[in-house]
Motif scaffolding. Structure first.
Motif, mmCIF file in Angstrom:
data_model
loop_
_atom_site.group_PDB
_atom_site.id
_atom_site.type_symbol
_atom_site.label_atom_id
_atom_site.label_comp_id
_atom_site.label_asym_id
_atom_site.label_seq_id
_atom_site.Cartn_x
_atom_site.Cartn_y
_atom_site.Cartn_z
ATOM 1 N N HIS A 36 -19.541 -28.598 -21.936
ATOM 2 C CA HIS A 36 -19.824 -29.594 -20.893
ATOM 3 C C HIS A 36 -18.562 -30.248 -20.368
ATOM 4 N N ASP A 37 -17.531 -30.161 -21.166
ATOM 5 C CA ASP A 37 -16.289 -30.864 -20.825
ATOM 6 C C ASP A 37 -15.413 -29.990 -19.932
ATOM 7 N N PHE A 38 -15.290 -30.374 -18.683
ATOM 8 C CA PHE A 38 -14.522 -29.572 -17.730
ATOM 9 C C PHE A 38 -13.063 -29.424 -18.168
ATOM 10 N N ASN A 39 -12.503 -30.515 -18.692
ATOM 11 C CA ASN A 39 -11.087 -30.477 -19.085
ATOM 12 C C ASN A 39 -10.843 -29.450 -20.190
ATOM 13 N N GLU A 40 -11.826 -29.314 -21.058
ATOM 14 C CA GLU A 40 -11.703 -28.358 -22.151
ATOM 15 C C GLU A 40 -11.640 -26.930 -21.594
ATOM 16 N N LEU A 41 -12.549 -26.632 -20.669
ATOM 17 C CA LEU A 41 -12.566 -25.304 -20.056
ATOM 18 C C LEU A 41 -11.267 -25.073 -19.284
ATOM 19 N N SER A 42 -10.874 -26.082 -18.550
ATOM 20 C CA SER A 42 -9.654 -26.015 -17.750
ATOM 21 C C SER A 42 -8.452 -25.683 -18.643
ATOM 22 N N ARG A 43 -8.397 -26.340 -19.808
ATOM 23 C CA ARG A 43 -7.286 -26.123 -20.726
ATOM 24 C C ARG A 43 -7.249 -24.662 -21.180
ATOM 25 N N VAL A 44 -8.426 -24.139 -21.543
ATOM 26 C CA VAL A 44 -8.509 -22.758 -22.014
ATOM 27 C C VAL A 44 -8.028 -21.794 -20.934
ATOM 28 N N VAL A 45 -8.496 -22.012 -19.705
ATOM 29 C CA VAL A 45 -8.166 -21.088 -18.606
ATOM 30 C C VAL A 45 -6.680 -21.149 -18.279
ATOM 31 N N LEU A 46 -6.141 -22.359 -18.228
ATOM 32 C CA LEU A 46 -4.722 -22.491 -17.865
ATOM 33 C C LEU A 46 -3.814 -21.894 -18.935
ATOM 34 N N GLU A 47 -4.277 -21.922 -20.160
ATOM 35 C CA GLU A 47 -3.532 -21.266 -21.234
ATOM 36 C C GLU A 47 -3.432 -19.766 -20.973
ATOM 37 N N VAL A 48 -4.562 -19.182 -20.602
ATOM 38 C CA VAL A 48 -4.579 -17.745 -20.309
ATOM 39 C C VAL A 48 -3.701 -17.458 -19.095
ATOM 40 N N ARG A 49 -3.778 -18.343 -18.112
ATOM 41 C CA ARG A 49 -2.967 -18.117 -16.915
ATOM 42 C C ARG A 49 -1.484 -18.070 -17.270
ATOM 43 N N GLU A 50 -1.082 -18.987 -18.161
ATOM 44 C CA GLU A 50 0.319 -19.015 -18.582
ATOM 45 C C GLU A 50 0.684 -17.714 -19.299
ATOM 46 N N GLN A 51 -0.231 -17.262 -20.129
ATOM 47 C CA GLN A 51 -0.021 -16.009 -20.856
ATOM 48 C C GLN A 51 0.135 -14.841 -19.875
ATOM 49 N N VAL A 52 -0.737 -14.807 -18.878
ATOM 50 C CA VAL A 52 -0.686 -13.747 -17.866
ATOM 51 C C VAL A 52 0.648 -13.787 -17.131
ATOM 52 N N ARG A 53 1.076 -15.001 -16.803
ATOM 53 C CA ARG A 53 2.338 -15.171 -16.073
ATOM 54 C C ARG A 53 3.511 -14.607 -16.882
ATOM 55 N N GLN A 54 3.499 -14.941 -18.162
ATOM 56 C CA GLN A 54 4.582 -14.461 -19.030
ATOM 57 C C GLN A 54 4.570 -12.938 -19.139
ATOM 58 N N GLU A 55 3.384 -12.400 -19.277
ATOM 59 C CA GLU A 55 3.272 -10.940 -19.377
ATOM 60 C C GLU A 55 3.766 -10.254 -18.112
ATOM 61 N N GLN A 56 3.423 -10.859 -16.973
ATOM 62 C CA GLN A 56 3.867 -10.271 -15.707
ATOM 63 C C GLN A 56 5.381 -10.304 -15.600
ATOM 64 N N GLU A 57 5.961 -11.413 -16.045
ATOM 65 C CA GLU A 57 7.424 -11.515 -16.024
ATOM 66 C C GLU A 57 8.043 -10.419 -16.863
ATOM 67 N N LYS A 58 7.475 -10.255 -18.051
ATOM 68 C CA LYS A 58 7.988 -9.248 -18.969
ATOM 69 C C LYS A 58 7.875 -7.855 -18.359
ATOM 70 N N GLU A 59 6.730 -7.596 -17.748
ATOM 71 C CA GLU A 59 6.498 -6.288 -17.127
ATOM 72 C C GLU A 59 7.497 -6.031 -16.008
ATOM 73 N N GLN A 60 7.815 -7.098 -15.268
ATOM 74 C CA GLN A 60 8.763 -6.932 -14.173
ATOM 75 C C GLN A 60 10.166 -6.621 -14.693
ATOM 76 N N GLU A 61 10.501 -7.247 -15.836
ATOM 77 C CA GLU A 61 11.810 -6.976 -16.424
ATOM 78 C C GLU A 61 11.871 -5.578 -17.022
ATOM 79 N N GLY A 62 10.703 -5.134 -17.486
ATOM 80 C CA GLY A 62 10.643 -3.908 -18.266
ATOM 81 C C GLY A 62 10.863 -2.610 -17.524
ATOM 82 N N GLY A 63 11.248 -2.640 -16.267
ATOM 83 C CA GLY A 63 11.543 -1.412 -15.531
ATOM 84 C C GLY A 63 10.289 -0.676 -15.092
#
Ligand SMILES: [Zn+2]
Length: 560
Positions: free
Chosen positions: A393-420
């Motif tokens: 029921h807590d929107f902030n809780e859901l928001s926190r979970v999603v933004l965590e994943v977004r950060e993870q995705v961002r990092q992975e994309q960065e790594k992939e871009q570096e990875g040739g």
């Protein structure tokens, strides 16, 4: 051998006789299996080659050792053989000789071609007697006000019509417009399904159900129809408006594009003028009156759509769309869905799978996000574990979970871009190119991507987990399912009016069941519910996965 003389032209029958001498009278039927370059026999070869086009017959030819000339077969057998050939081969077959030409006048051959190639099932002459006509189909489908008999006001002359003409002058002539199309109506798009219905070709415009009832079936109304009013002459009629069919025109512009034109737009006007036209449109489009819609912004949007779309009543261009190809390991069956889009009402979205991503492409659109754009993208590599029922029921809780994943995705994309180049391929999934090797993707995917589902047996077994929208997230439809199978991280496209500053924003893709999913737009604090369009469509499959990707790219570029 008089026929042979005609068949082979100058110095003709010699070839046939020679063949007979060589092989005996009953031995020439399988001639198609032997390459023979003798020009004198070319024509009969042409006839045989046409035969071999029908796959089955070729193998039948191989299995029967005795050879005989096609010309010596009894007419009833030739009728049977010709009826099993593609209709497109028949005209050239008719040129082979007078016997063939005469046999090809047999209407049962053409009737079978009409049935097998175009799904025509009515008996031409019984059409009116049995009542199984497109008029009835139409009456069942359309609202009572429209159906008042005008649809079939002018009946074609079935009495003197032949399937041969139906095949040649109607079905074959207009075969390129059968299937699914998106009309070019600016940002609004649309879905047109051109089908063979009885002895008509009809262009049905598919409309979503009234907002917000996503589970209701699609509605449709005819935009045009084509039929034979007399032998060999197909008539195109515009069905727009409420005053019955009238003179229209269809032009096939180029491959995968055609346009319709109305020659009597006065038939679209109503006696009560624009006001009556608007009220009627509103009732059809929204199922209510403007007074019922209190929301001021929504009223503006509705007015705007009416003004914009009614400019297109005299001339429309359509571009072909395909249904997404389906693979066994897809999360659910891809296809068309109806989805809630807040004040814009219901829109039609196409869900397709592209390896590690799934996409929702708008078939209909609105002034913010036009048709053709990718409204949601789902990252199948990143499941989202919803908080437990209490914290859900807590929107902030859901928001926190999603933004965590977004950060993870961002990092992975960065790594992939570096990875040739090697790693960049994974990123490349978002562009159409990698799908040039479609089979490779699912084969190597069991550990990740689309197969993420398989890694979580409880979710797949359909037990589901409780689902409820967090407090503060608005939904047009409160009637969403209260259990879901699984959730994924995704992004949703938002933009200002006129598709200004478009931006992909984080969200949650919620899979409810085989036919329903949802998307939580985190920034908008809103929820879209999608429900499968259950209609079956003919002539709508993409010839190849590449062709489908190409189509997606094209419809997106038209409104970018
Ligand atoms: Zn018209």
């Amino acid at each position: 051998m008089a026929v042979c003389a005609r068949l082979c032209g100058v110095g003709p029958s010699r070839g046939c006789r020679r063949r007979q001498q060589r092989r005996g009278p009953a031995e020439t039927a399988a001639a198609d299996s032997e390459p023979d370059t003798d020009p004198e026999e070319e024509l009969i070869e042409a006839g045989s080659a046409a035969l071999s086009g029908a796959g089955d017959d070729r193998s039948a030819g191989h299995s029967s050792p005795p050879r005989c000339s096609l010309l010596e077969l009894p007419p009833e057998l030739l009728v049977e053989i010709f009826a099993s050939l593609p209709g497109t081969d028949l005209p050239s077959l008719a040129q082979v000789c007078t016997k063939f030409r005469r046999i090809l006048h047999t209407d049962t051959i053409w009737r079978r071609r009409c049935r097998e190639e175009y799904g025509v099932c009515e008996n031409l002459r019984k059409l009116e007697i049995t009542g199984v006509s497109c008029r009835d189909v139409y009456a069942k489908r359309i609202n009572p006000r429209v159906k008042s008999g005008r649809f079939m006001r002018i009946l074609p002359d079935y009495e003197h019509m032949e399937y041969r003409d139906v095949y040649t002058c109607l079905l074959h002539r207009y075969r390129h417009i059968l299937g699914l199309w998106q009309p070019d109506i600016g940002p609004y798009g649309g879905l047109l399904n051109v089908v063979v219905d009885g002895l008509f070709i009809i262009g049905w415009m598919y409309l979503p159900p009234h907002d917000p009832h996503v589970d209701d079936p699609m509605r449709f109304k005819p935009l045009f129809r084509i039929h034979l009013m007399e032998r060999k002459s197909a008539t195109v009629e515009c069905m727009y408006g409420h005053r019955g069919p009238h003179n229209g025109h269809v032009q096939i512009v180029k491959k995968d594009e055609f346009s319709t034109k109305c020659n009597q737009t006065d038939h679209h006007r109503m006696s009560g003028g624009r006001q009556e036209e608007f009220r009627t449109w509103l009732r059809e489009e929204w199922g209510r009156t403007l007074e019922d819609i209190f929301h001021e912004h929504m009223q503006e949007l509705i007015l705007m759509k009416f003004i914009y779309t009614s400019q297109y009543d005299n001339c429309l261009t359509y571009r072909r769309i395909y249904l997404p190809p389906s693979r066994p390991d897809d999360l659910i069956r891809p296809g068309l869905f109806k989805g809630t889009y807040g004040s814009h009402g219901l829109e039609i979205v196409m869900l397709s799978f592209h390896g590690k991503h799934a996409r929702g492409t708008k078939i209909t659109g609105d002034p913010n996000i036009p048709a053709g754009q990718q409204t949601v993208e789902i990252d199948l590599r990143h499941r989202i574990q919803l908080p437990d029922a209490e914290s859900l029921h807590d929107f902030n809780e859901l928001s926190r979970v999603v933004l965590e994943v977004r950060e993870q995705v961002r990092q992975e994309q960065e790594k992939e871009q570096e990875g040739g180049p090697e790693d960049a391929e994974g990123l490349g999934r978002q562009s159409p190119q990698p799908c040039e090797e479609p089979p490779a993707e699912p084969a190597q995917a069991p550990g990740d991507g689309g197969a993420a589902a398989a890694a979580e047996p409880p979710a797949q077994s359909g037990q589901g987990q409780p689902f409820v929208l967090p407090v503060g997230v608005s939904s047009r439809n409160e009637d969403y399912p209260r259990t879901c199978r699984m959730c994924f991280y995704g992004t949703g496209l938002i933009a200002g009016h006129g598709f200004t500053s478009p931006e992909r924003t984080p969200g949650v893709f919620v899979l409810f069941d085989e036919d329903r999913f949802g998307f939580i737009w985190l920034e908008l604090k809103s929820f879209s519910l999608y429900s499968r369009v259950q209609a079956a469509f003919r002539n709508a499959d993409a010839p190849s996965p590449q062709a489908f990707e190409e189509m997606l790219k094209n419809i997106q570029s038209f409104t970018s």
